[in-house]
Design a protein around this motif. Structure first.
Motif, PDB file in Angstrom:
ATOM      1  N   GLY A 143       0.809  -1.212   0.000  1.00 12.67           N
ATOM      2  CA  GLY A 143       0.000   0.000   0.000  1.00 12.67           C
ATOM      3  C   GLY A 143       0.843   1.263   0.000  1.00 12.67           C
ATOM      4  O   GLY A 143       0.533   2.233  -0.704  1.00 12.67           O
ATOM      5  N   ASP A 144       1.931   1.270   0.767  1.00 13.49           N
ATOM      6  CA  ASP A 144       2.794   2.445   0.818  1.00 13.49           C
ATOM      7  C   ASP A 144       3.470   2.695  -0.532  1.00 13.49           C
ATOM      8  O   ASP A 144       3.707   3.844  -0.915  1.00 13.49           O
ATOM      9  CB  ASP A 144       3.849   2.279   1.910  1.00 13.49           C
ATOM     10  N   MET A 145       3.817   1.621  -1.261  1.00 15.01           N
ATOM     11  CA  MET A 145       4.403   1.787  -2.592  1.00 15.01           C
ATOM     12  C   MET A 145       3.444   2.507  -3.531  1.00 15.01           C
ATOM     13  O   MET A 145       3.833   3.372  -4.309  1.00 15.01           O
ATOM     14  CB  MET A 145       4.749   0.428  -3.194  1.00 15.01           C
ATOM     15  N   LEU A 146       2.167   2.139  -3.458  1.00 16.32           N
ATOM     16  CA  LEU A 146       1.181   2.659  -4.399  1.00 16.32           C
ATOM     17  C   LEU A 146       0.857   4.130  -4.166  1.00 16.32           C
ATOM     18  O   LEU A 146       0.240   4.772  -5.018  1.00 16.32           O
ATOM     19  CB  LEU A 146      -0.108   1.831  -4.302  1.00 16.32           C
ATOM     20  N   GLU A 147       1.258   4.680  -3.030  1.00 17.75           N
ATOM     21  CA  GLU A 147       0.911   6.058  -2.686  1.00 17.75           C
ATOM     22  C   GLU A 147       1.494   7.069  -3.655  1.00 17.75           C
ATOM     23  O   GLU A 147       1.009   8.197  -3.762  1.00 17.75           O
ATOM     24  CB  GLU A 147       1.371   6.372  -1.263  1.00 17.75           C
ATOM     25  N   SER A 148       2.524   6.679  -4.415  1.00 15.62           N
ATOM     26  CA  SER A 148       3.136   7.608  -5.367  1.00 15.62           C
ATOM     27  C   SER A 148       2.316   7.781  -6.636  1.00 15.62           C
ATOM     28  O   SER A 148       2.598   8.664  -7.449  1.00 15.62           O
ATOM     29  CB  SER A 148       4.544   7.110  -5.745  1.00 15.62           C
ATOM     30  N   ILE A 149       1.293   6.953  -6.839  1.00 15.56           N
ATOM     31  CA  ILE A 149       0.463   7.024  -8.036  1.00 15.56           C
ATOM     32  C   ILE A 149      -0.675   8.017  -7.813  1.00 15.56           C
ATOM     33  O   ILE A 149      -1.299   8.036  -6.752  1.00 15.56           O
ATOM     34  CB  ILE A 149      -0.102   5.635  -8.383  1.00 15.56           C
ATOM     35  N   GLU A 150      -0.961   8.804  -8.842  1.00 15.85           N
ATOM     36  CA  GLU A 150      -2.044   9.788  -8.739  1.00 15.85           C
ATOM     37  C   GLU A 150      -3.359   9.088  -8.431  1.00 15.85           C
ATOM     38  O   GLU A 150      -3.683   8.050  -8.994  1.00 15.85           O
ATOM     39  CB  GLU A 150      -2.188  10.572 -10.047  1.00 15.85           C
ATOM     40  N   GLY A 151      -4.128   9.697  -7.520  1.00 13.72           N
ATOM     41  CA  GLY A 151      -5.429   9.160  -7.177  1.00 13.72           C
ATOM     42  C   GLY A 151      -5.410   8.069  -6.140  1.00 13.72           C
ATOM     43  O   GLY A 151      -6.456   7.505  -5.822  1.00 13.72           O
ATOM     44  N   VAL A 152      -4.227   7.747  -5.594  1.00 13.70           N
ATOM     45  CA  VAL A 152      -4.105   6.686  -4.604  1.00 13.70           C
ATOM     46  C   VAL A 152      -3.650   7.281  -3.276  1.00 13.70           C
ATOM     47  O   VAL A 152      -2.630   7.975  -3.206  1.00 13.70           O
ATOM     48  CB  VAL A 152      -3.109   5.594  -5.048  1.00 13.70           C
TER      49      VAL A 152
END
Length: 771
Positions: A143-152
């Protein structure tokens, strides 16, 4: 601040010693082939980014680029019958490669080891994280990895567990697809992160909107796809060894992978190890927040007569997570004092790797067999069978030396079957029809001596889906339908005395429709529109949870009368790609959900023999969620670029005319990146400054929560990367510094914000050797 300046100085001085001479006499050549039939692809366009050099492949699929410089080369591949792709190579000698492209006719089920058609198809709105970034961040949760994607955004429970929030949707409404299989675990808990080791993934993609119909699960228009990298096709042994040290928690992460293609088959083995101690906030240790993790996976591929593709995959995930000791309180008066307290109760003044109760121990096992048989070059049958076992143990602080006996012990066994046929018509249409079966068998260990939070149950479901798509000239579209029938057989304990076993049988029929449209009105400018309607049946926790949810330190009560959610969502995006050195994306969306299920505060503290805890109950309402994602990446020069990102999410309770809780606050990100020139021995050298401002969540009423949302905060970070080229391998160095200013803050989406500050400065140093 002196230490912070020293870190910057050391890194800048080290980079300043780089020599900038370049050697540009290398040959990059290869062959472009169909990823399943392995037939050559003639007349495909290949462009090297930044050079202006482009060619077409020969009739036999071969291509040649002369006078290439040492270092990273990024190429774009496109063909009218295939999905476009972008690849990176590290050139340190004459290089020969074989590249496989996915036929457009197979975007619905993919042609690689797993189905990742959404991540390549330009019809869908989303973002992704590439393999190098996954390795550099392998000490983080998925989940922390995905935080760099817009909208997440990320819903956190301290530092040990996190779950992605995609356009305001989280938990059971977001489906995770791991190597082609829908992840099945105790994902109902907001403190239960996906039991997945992301290391070894070639790409992790987030897809928002249409295109989710080919996947099992309860998604309302959002999926996460984890795609394995292709095994290298040459006969050499390849691999990667990755290590990361982090200062906050004195943690060490080790990853390793080996792979080889032989005449009889291709294979890959991966392993990961993590050990992290107590994290610390700027002013105190976060006692009992350590974490350990040990993971292993193996993959075996075999292709027979170029028509029959077979894969075996298995993985083992094992983690032990400490829960902040100060989040579990013994009586109501202390709990009232603990919420919002400047320093949590039970805070020790020294660091420790020891993980005591309260804690969680989770083991997840996955085994998969997949087969594809091609009847024609662009038509094939696909079959998958997967078996998953999820064992979850949660330990609480118990009296009478009973803390070593789990207070929650759940065993979940999942069996799934996926069969589909993809057919490509000579008119350019592609039709996919599929059937899916899924069964779940969940049991509690009665030796816990505690009423189970989640009851014993058996669930099975059958699904049918059909999707039609076509691309023509500047236009592309798809439409699809899905039907799912699901049954719950539940055995739970009554909430009133005398206690007795109560049995329930629930069945749900759910439909989903989707459609999308893409239009390219000029080179670099693309407009996309997605719309879908989906129904989601309530999950087991929403229906029948009853007791202490230990990880979030709260009592939760389900509602057996809940009905299926019905969602209608529309998305629109505009993309501009490197137009006058500018990449631009704007996404707007709106989603109406009838019978929206939410977990609400009951404005009550309840004292139990295990302590005092706040009470939450599941209810339904009608909800409206809308927002937008905006990003700009401006290339000032060939070395320097600026990234700007801004995202807003709004949620409304239409029945109560109130705000929805757990909606992400507004976030603004501004990043500066500088790329150094490359030479014979060094390359990929870059440094970056990242800044993030999170606004206070003001769209919450006081009676909706036990504590007012925390104040806004600003975080500053630094990153640096450089790669040393060797003859047949590369050694990468990376440095990350998060929260450089050691800011004290609490995040609205972190459930531990009631009891403690978030973590302070964290320095991460990584080494990555690829061969």
């Amino acid at each position: 601040m002196k230490k912070h300046k020293l870190y910057f100085s050391i890194f800048f001085i080290g980079l300043s010693f780089l020599s900038f001479g370049q050697k540009c006499n290398f040959l990059l050549e290869g062959k472009l082939v169909d990823s399943q039939s392995f037939e050559p692809i003639p007349f495909a366009a290949i462009l090297i980014i930044g050079s202006g050099q482009g060619i077409m492949t020969e009739p036999d699929g071969t291509f040649h680029f002369h006078d290439r410089c040492r270092g990273k080369q990024t190429i774009i591949l496109s063909h009218i019958a295939y999905n476009s792709d972008t690849l990176e190579f590290i050139i340190n000698a004459d290089t020969n490669v074989t590249i496989k492209l996915d036929p457009k006719a197979e975007w619905l089920k993919g042609v690689d080891v797993v189905e990742d058609y959404h991540a390549h198809d330009q019809r869908y709105i989303g973002g992704s994280i590439e393999q190098k970034s996954v390795s550099i961040q392998s000490n983080k949760n998925l989940g922390d990895m995905l935080e760099s994607i817009e909208g997440v955004d990320v819903l956190k429970t301290g530092t040990g567990a996190s779950k992605p929030i995609i356009h305001g949707m989280y938990g059971n409404r977001v489906t995770t697809v791991n190597r082609g299989i829908t992840q099945s675990g105790q994902q109902w808990g907001n403190d239960h992160g996906p039991e997945i080791d992301a290391f070894g993934a070639q790409k992790i993609s987030v897809i928002k909107g249409a295109g989710v119909l080919a996947y099992d699960g309860n998604s309302l228009g959002n999926i996460i796809i984890i795609k394995s990298a292709d095994i290298a096709t040459d006969s050499n042994l390849h691999g990667e060894i990755n290590s990361i040290f982090q200062s906050n928690g004195l943690g060490l992460t080790l990853n390793a992978s080996l792979e080889k293609t032989s005449k009889w088959a291709a294979w890959r083995l991966t392993s990961s190890l993590k050990k992290i101690g107590d994290n610390y906030a700027p002013d105190y240790y976060l006692t009992n927040t350590g974490k350990t993790e040990l993971n292993f996976s193996g993959q075996l591929n075999k292709t027979i007569k170029k028509k029959w593709f077979n894969e075996l995959y298995f993985s083992v995930f094992n983690t032990n997570i400490g829960i902040l000791r100060g989040s579990h309180i013994g009586n109501i008066s202390d709990l009232d004092e603990a919420i919002g307290r400047e320093e949590p109760f039970f805070t020790e003044d020294q660091f420790s790797y020891q993980i005591n109760p309260p804690r969680q121990n989770v083991q997840h096992y996955l085994a998969k067999y997949e087969a594809k048989y091609f009847t024609k070059p662009y038509s094939f049958f696909s079959f998958k069978y997967a078996w998953q076992v999820d064992n979850r143990l949660e330990y609480d602080v118990r009296r009478g030396d009973r803390s070593d006996i789990p207070a929650l012990s759940l065993n979940l066994i999942t069996n799934s079957i996926d069969a589909s046929y993809v057919h490509h018509f000579h008119t350019g249409f592609t039709l996919t029809n599929g059937y899916q079966y899924n069964s779940l068998d969940n049991t509690n260990d009665p030796e816990t001596g505690v009423f189970p939070l989640i009851p014993d149950y058996y669930s099975w479901s059958n699904s049918l889906y059909s999707i039609l798509e076509k691309d023509k000239d500047r236009w592309g579209f798809d439409i699809g339908i899905r039907y799912n029938y699901r049954i719950f057989n539940v055995a739970t304990i009554s909430r009133t005395v005398p206690r007795e076993i109560v049995r329930y049988n629930n069945d749900y029929s759910n439909f989903a429709f989707s459609g999308s449209l893409k239009y390219v009105w000029s080179p670099g400018w693309t407009a996309k529109f997605n719309a879908n309607m989906a129904q989601r049946s309530p999950d087991i926790n929403e229906l029948y949870s009853n007791g202490l949810h230990q990880g979030v330190a709260a009592i939760e009560e389900g509602n057996p009368d809940l009905e299926s959610e019905t969602s209608v969502k529309a998305l629109f995006s505009i993309d501009g790609d490197r137009i006058k050195n500018l990449h631009f994306q704007f996404v707007a969306y709106i989603q109406k959900v009838d019978n929206y299920i939410l977990l609400e505060s009951n404005n009550e503290y309840r004292l139990t023999i295990r302590g005092a805890y706040p009470v939450y109950v599941y209810n339904q309402t009608n909800a409206l969620i809308y927002g937008n994602d905006f990003s700009i990446d401006y290339l000032i020069s060939d070395k320097f670029d600026i990234e700007f990102k801004y995202a807003i999410v709004r949620g409304q309770d239409l029945i109560e005319n109130d705000y929805l809780i757990n909606m992400p606050p507004d976030r603004l990100k501004l990043n500066f990146n500088y790329h150094f020139r490359e030479n014979n021995k060094w390359g990929n050298a870059q440094i970056g400054i990242k800044s993030e401002y999170t606004f206070k969540q003001i769209r919450v009423n006081p009676e909706q929560d036990y504590m007012s949302p925390p104040d806004s905060y600003f975080l500053l970070g630094f990153s640096g990367d450089i790669t040393r080229f060797y003859n047949k391998s590369n050694l990468g160095f990376n440095l990350r510094i998060d929260n450089i200013l050691n800011t004290s803050y609490r995040d609205y989406l972190n459930r531990w914000r009631y009891f403690a500050d978030d973590i302070g400065i964290n320095i991460q140093v990584g080494l990555r050797w690829t061969f």
